[in-house]
Design a protein around this motif. Sequence first.
Motif, short mmCIF file in Angstrom:
data_model
loop_
_atom_site.label_atom_id
_atom_site.label_comp_id
_atom_site.label_asym_id
_atom_site.label_seq_id
_atom_site.Cartn_x
_atom_site.Cartn_y
_atom_site.Cartn_z
N GLY A 210 57.45 36.42 25.74
CA GLY A 210 57.95 37.73 26.13
C GLY A 210 57.04 38.34 27.18
N TRP A 211 57.37 39.56 27.59
CA TRP A 211 56.56 40.26 28.59
C TRP A 211 56.25 41.65 28.09
N MET A 212 55.04 42.11 28.36
CA MET A 212 54.63 43.46 27.95
C MET A 212 54.01 44.21 29.11
N THR B 289 52.69 47.53 20.30
CA THR B 289 52.50 46.31 19.51
C THR B 289 51.21 46.38 18.69
N TYR C 26 58.38 44.52 23.39
CA TYR C 26 58.34 43.87 24.70
C TYR C 26 59.00 44.75 25.75
N TYR D 222 62.36 48.87 26.98
CA TYR D 222 61.58 48.36 25.86
C TYR D 222 62.51 47.80 24.80
N LYS E 156 61.43 43.80 18.88
CA LYS E 156 62.05 42.55 18.43
C LYS E 156 62.63 42.71 17.03
#
Lengths: 123, 123
Positions: free
Chosen positions: A44-46, A54, A62, A70, A73
């Motif tokens: 994933g990307w943050m 998180t 993510y 945003y 999940k």
Amino acid sequence: MTGHTDPVTSSLDPSIAARLKRSPDGLVAAIVQQHDTGEVLMLGWMDDEALARTLTSDRATYWSRSRQEYWVKGETSGNRQWVKEVRLDCDGDTLLVKVDQEGPACHTGTRTCFDADVLLADD
Amino acid sequence: MTGHTDPVTSSLDPSIAARLKRSPDGLVAAIVQQHDTGEVLMLGWMDDEALARTLTSDRATYWSRSRQEYWVKGETSGNRQWVKEVRLDCDGDTLLVKVDQEGPACHTGTRTCFDADVLLADD
């Protein structure tokens, strides 16, 4: 202009933010691994804000590059990721997020995003 | 213009190339995992040619974004990666490369690139 939060306005600890080496669109890669079995579940990307959430909420958040928003999940699917451990790599552009994954991690319904397409098989 | 090989001139199997969803600079992410212990070692990047070489040579080859050149992991350090298995994820932009890593994977000398900086520790 992207829709996500500017690093200076995110709630991420400034000492962590200072160590991130972000892509041109302000993101770091997040490798997601099941904490006990070691399965690699997905990538994933943050951005800074997703990482802050998180680290503080127990749930993996993510930044969706396709939807430009945003996503927590499992919020709609129920396949939640409970965050156990987060590490940053040596050059600050990749996270390793160890989670406890409920159900399948992949939107296709498989356990991991790497289950379907084997390019080279172990002998 | 980047220095790496155009997808149409690489030696990658066209049926695999057709499934890749590359970044604007022509790359896919490669998560590298120790095949037996499950340790996540590092994240690298591959263009079509680096993937072709990885699939056919037994040794992991990456595209260095900083040096703008191919690198065969361990070629100078001796810390080679022997490729055991390669998988492509559900949306075609990330590889999972399972290897047998000789020595440390990280250029800092640690086993993995995620050993030094723990942002959140497992209880």
